[in-house]
Scaffold this motif. Structure first.
Motif, PDB file in Angstrom:
ATOM      1  N   CYS A  99      -9.860  -8.889   1.111  1.00  0.00           N
ATOM      2  CA  CYS A  99     -10.342  -9.122  -0.259  1.00  0.00           C
ATOM      3  C   CYS A  99     -10.178 -10.591  -0.586  1.00  0.00           C
ATOM      4  O   CYS A  99      -9.395 -11.305   0.053  1.00  0.00           O
ATOM      5  CB  CYS A  99      -9.571  -8.255  -1.259  1.00  0.00           C
ATOM      6  SG  CYS A  99      -7.805  -8.620  -1.341  1.00  0.00           S
ATOM      7  N   ARG A 134      -4.680   2.701   2.896  1.00  0.00           N
ATOM      8  CA  ARG A 134      -5.484   1.707   3.604  1.00  0.00           C
ATOM      9  C   ARG A 134      -4.953   0.306   3.287  1.00  0.00           C
ATOM     10  O   ARG A 134      -5.398  -0.357   2.360  1.00  0.00           O
ATOM     11  CB  ARG A 134      -6.953   1.826   3.203  1.00  0.00           C
ATOM     12  CG  ARG A 134      -7.893   0.951   4.032  1.00  0.00           C
ATOM     13  CD  ARG A 134      -9.351   1.262   3.722  1.00  0.00           C
ATOM     14  NE  ARG A 134      -9.713   0.948   2.345  1.00  0.00           N
ATOM     15  CZ  ARG A 134     -10.092  -0.269   1.926  1.00  0.00           C
ATOM     16  NH1 ARG A 134     -10.120  -1.283   2.778  1.00  0.00           N
ATOM     17  NH2 ARG A 134     -10.430  -0.453   0.661  1.00  0.00           N
ATOM     18  N   ARG A 166      -7.010  -3.018   2.332  1.00  0.00           N
ATOM     19  CA  ARG A 166      -7.527  -3.410   1.015  1.00  0.00           C
ATOM     20  C   ARG A 166      -6.813  -4.672   0.506  1.00  0.00           C
ATOM     21  O   ARG A 166      -7.353  -5.377  -0.346  1.00  0.00           O
ATOM     22  CB  ARG A 166      -7.408  -2.254   0.020  1.00  0.00           C
ATOM     23  CG  ARG A 166      -6.040  -2.013  -0.551  1.00  0.00           C
ATOM     24  CD  ARG A 166      -6.024  -0.902  -1.601  1.00  0.00           C
ATOM     25  NE  ARG A 166      -6.068   0.424  -0.982  1.00  0.00           N
ATOM     26  CZ  ARG A 166      -7.076   1.262  -1.132  1.00  0.00           C
ATOM     27  NH1 ARG A 166      -8.122   0.919  -1.859  1.00  0.00           N
ATOM     28  NH2 ARG A 166      -7.046   2.454  -0.554  1.00  0.00           N
ATOM     29  N   TRP A 167      -5.595  -4.927   1.019  1.00  0.00           N
ATOM     30  CA  TRP A 167      -4.813  -6.074   0.569  1.00  0.00           C
ATOM     31  C   TRP A 167      -5.118  -7.350   1.358  1.00  0.00           C
ATOM     32  O   TRP A 167      -4.732  -8.441   0.922  1.00  0.00           O
ATOM     33  CB  TRP A 167      -3.324  -5.763   0.684  1.00  0.00           C
ATOM     34  CG  TRP A 167      -2.893  -4.668  -0.239  1.00  0.00           C
ATOM     35  CD1 TRP A 167      -2.773  -3.338   0.055  1.00  0.00           C
ATOM     36  CD2 TRP A 167      -2.567  -4.787  -1.616  1.00  0.00           C
ATOM     37  NE1 TRP A 167      -2.392  -2.621  -1.061  1.00  0.00           N
ATOM     38  CE2 TRP A 167      -2.252  -3.492  -2.102  1.00  0.00           C
ATOM     39  CE3 TRP A 167      -2.502  -5.870  -2.504  1.00  0.00           C
ATOM     40  CZ2 TRP A 167      -1.882  -3.247  -3.416  1.00  0.00           C
ATOM     41  CZ3 TRP A 167      -2.135  -5.629  -3.819  1.00  0.00           C
ATOM     42  CH2 TRP A 167      -1.826  -4.336  -4.267  1.00  0.00           C
ATOM     43  N   PHE A 220      -8.228  -0.730  -7.483  1.00  0.00           N
ATOM     44  CA  PHE A 220      -7.963  -0.603  -6.045  1.00  0.00           C
ATOM     45  C   PHE A 220      -9.177  -0.094  -5.263  1.00  0.00           C
ATOM     46  O   PHE A 220      -9.108   0.049  -4.044  1.00  0.00           O
ATOM     47  CB  PHE A 220      -6.771   0.318  -5.805  1.00  0.00           C
ATOM     48  CG  PHE A 220      -5.491  -0.194  -6.402  1.00  0.00           C
ATOM     49  CD1 PHE A 220      -4.863  -1.319  -5.892  1.00  0.00           C
ATOM     50  CD2 PHE A 220      -4.908   0.444  -7.490  1.00  0.00           C
ATOM     51  CE1 PHE A 220      -3.685  -1.798  -6.440  1.00  0.00           C
ATOM     52  CE2 PHE A 220      -3.736  -0.025  -8.054  1.00  0.00           C
ATOM     53  CZ  PHE A 220      -3.117  -1.154  -7.528  1.00  0.00           C
ATOM     54  N   GLY A 221     -10.280   0.207  -5.933  1.00  0.00           N
ATOM     55  CA  GLY A 221     -11.475   0.675  -5.257  1.00  0.00           C
ATOM     56  C   GLY A 221     -11.685   2.163  -5.442  1.00  0.00           C
ATOM     57  O   GLY A 221     -10.942   2.840  -6.161  1.00  0.00           O
ATOM     58  N   GLU A 267       0.821  -1.200   0.000  1.00  0.00           N
ATOM     59  CA  GLU A 267       0.000   0.000   0.000  1.00  0.00           C
ATOM     60  C   GLU A 267       0.858   1.255   0.000  1.00  0.00           C
ATOM     61  O   GLU A 267       0.520   2.258  -0.644  1.00  0.00           O
ATOM     62  CB  GLU A 267      -0.942  -0.012   1.208  1.00  0.00           C
ATOM     63  CG  GLU A 267      -1.911   1.151   1.271  1.00  0.00           C
ATOM     64  CD  GLU A 267      -3.007   1.113   0.204  1.00  0.00           C
ATOM     65  OE1 GLU A 267      -3.914   1.967   0.259  1.00  0.00           O
ATOM     66  OE2 GLU A 267      -2.954   0.241  -0.698  1.00  0.00           O
TER      67      GLU A 267
END
Length: 498
Positions: free
Chosen positions: A419, A412, A415-416, A404-405, A357
């Motif tokens: 998911c 953030r 996110r990794w 990535f959204g 990130e």
């Protein structure tokens, strides 16, 4: 009264020159007329020249794609993309696309190409084959040991300034991180660290010289006509550094030459980066150029990555505490030794998320890495592009991709980890473009990842960090490379280091 003959000739000459100029600029505009971009960029190099000197290179390039689309025109014959699919296509292992002049101007020794600046695909591939083994722990068994030793010296730097356990110290982390990465690279390239951390000095004025030259490097890279002029054989000796210079890049050129000469004279086979280069058949002159490239490109990009990750980490309390807890738990459960190994650091999922990130939201390189479209031209994602057109890369734009959204501007790491496997795979494919792709994938990718992960574990197990000025945490300007200064942090020793 008849006009003088000389006047008629002059008027005719001016008219012809004016017509040629109009035709020239019309033709430059016409060939890529379907692509949008700043008007000035469609007819001249001035827009990109101004951008290169702005100090905000990364954001201006990123905004160009936001405004004009995934193929924005930034020079008469150059497009800019933030589309991961286009970048992967241009850099594929069997791609016929070649490097543009942009790469020629990335020679750190101006008189010889390196793995990064070499434009011939065949020569590049041969160099890559000779250099690859030096970046693997299987063939370079001292690689991890050198990184571990440099990390120890990094921690010792803070320890030396925390003689009283109850006190804290203020440190310019941007400077120290650069010294640290320089020691790592010099240890690998020269067989021993130069001692930047030990002396706490900018030895040979390398970093000061780089700061001074960064705008010049940026303008030469971004304005091909300037670069071609400066690279003419009769002009280059007037400005190029030489191995006899007492400081800066020239001093490092001299040290690279003396190191290679001494190694060849000794006849010894040493298990390090230089030894690997020579044993794989690289010429002494090429080895000098490659060592210099590792120092120049490797140090500045690695330190920019580490500083970016670190700033976002220590200014995000929830992230900081979660990562520290993961490290502490790993130590308590025996999954992290003292010092941490590369394998152990790789096996920490939240650390991996933080590093990914951090490099996503703060890529260490702005651009442009221009490749040229096949001479016969081609259709790329529905666009017919003339042969020879350059396509540059907005590294920052790529890492704001929709994969990535919606919150791409937010740091953030979750996110990794929050998911599914398929989403993670899609994100990794785009994220890894930070290191290039295909035949142009960064050889040091694994080494850099290993170094950053181990470094963060060792720092957080011993110390706590906080920024001293949260409203203005650092001074940053971007050209081709990121210049980061004055990242002042307060360091305290952890009460119960693990």
């Amino acid at each position: 009264m008849a006009e003088p003959e000389a006047f008629n000739v002059a008027r005719w000459t001016i008219s012809v020159l004016l017509l040629i100029t109009i035709v020239y600029y019309f033709r430059r505009w016409y060939q890529l007329r379907q692509f949008k971009g700043p008007w000035l960029a469609s007819i001249s190099e001035l827009w990109l020249a101004k951008t290169a000197l702005s100090g905000s290179f990364h954001t201006i390039l990123m905004d160009a794609n936001k405004k004009y689309g995934p193929l924005a025109r930034i020079q008469p014959d150059i497009l800019l993309t933030d589309d991961p699919e286009i970048i992967s296509h241009m850099n594929a292992a069997r791609s016929k696309h070649v490097k543009a002049d942009w790469y020629t101007f990335m020679r750190f020794n101006p008189f010889i190409d390196n793995i990064f600046s070499e434009r011939s695909p065949d020569v590049h591939d041969r160099l890559r084959a000779m250099m690859g083994p030096a970046y693997t722990t299987r063939n370079n068994t001292k690689l991890e040991a050198k990184i571990t030793n440099s990390i120890k010296n990094f921690c010792d730097y803070f320890d030396a300034r925390l003689t009283d356990p109850s006190q804290s110290c203020e440190v310019d982390f941007s400077k120290v991180a650069q010294f640290y990465t320089m020691d790592v690279i010099t240890d690998m390239a020269f067989g021993a660290p130069f001692g930047y951390l030990k002396t706490d000095e900018d030895l040979h004025d390398y970093h000061a010289t780089f700061r001074e030259q960064a705008p010049v490097i940026s303008i030469i890279n971004s304005v091909p006509s300037v670069g071609r002029l400066l690279n003419r054989s009769w002009i280059k000796p007037l400005w190029a550094p030489t191995a006899k210079d007492p400081k800066g890049v020239g001093k490092l050129m001299g040290m690279a030459k003396s190191t290679v000469d001494a190694r060849i004279e000794s006849g010894k086979q040493v298990d390090d980066m230089l030894g690997s280069f020579l044993s794989c058949g690289m010429s002494p002159q090429q080895a000098e150029a490659e060592i210099l490239t590792q120092l120049s490109a490797g140090t500045d990009s690695n330190s920019a990555a580490l500083r970016g990750i670190f700033l976002y980490l220590i200014t995000s309390t929830q992230t900081y505490m979660r990562l520290r807890d993961e490290i502490d738990a790993g130590i308590k459960e025996g999954r992290i030794s003292t010092p941490v190994t590369a394998a152990q650091a790789t096996d920490l999922p939240y650390l991996d998320a933080v590093v990914r990130e951090g490099m996503r939201i703060w890529p260490p390189f702005a651009g442009l890495n221009i490749k040229k479209v096949n001479p016969e031209g081609e259709v790329i994602k529905g666009h017919s592009i003339p042969g020879g057109t350059g396509i540059g890369v907005s590294f920052w734009g790529i890492q704001r991709n929709e994969v990535f959204g919606e919150d791409v501007e937010v740091f953030r790491p979750e996110r990794w980890v929050d998911c599914d496997a398929e989403q993670r795979k899609r994100m990794e494919k785009v994220h890894d473009l930070v290191f290039g792709y295909g035949r142009y994938l960064c050889l040091g990718k694994v080494m850099v990842s290993m170094e950053i992960r181990q470094t963060i574990v060792e720092l957080l197990r011993r110390f706590d960090f906080s920024v001293t000025n949260p409203t203005n945490p650092w001074k940053m300007t971007s050209y081709v490379f990121m210049l980061i200064e004055e990242l002042n942090v307060r360091v305290t020793r952890r009460e119960h280091p693990m």
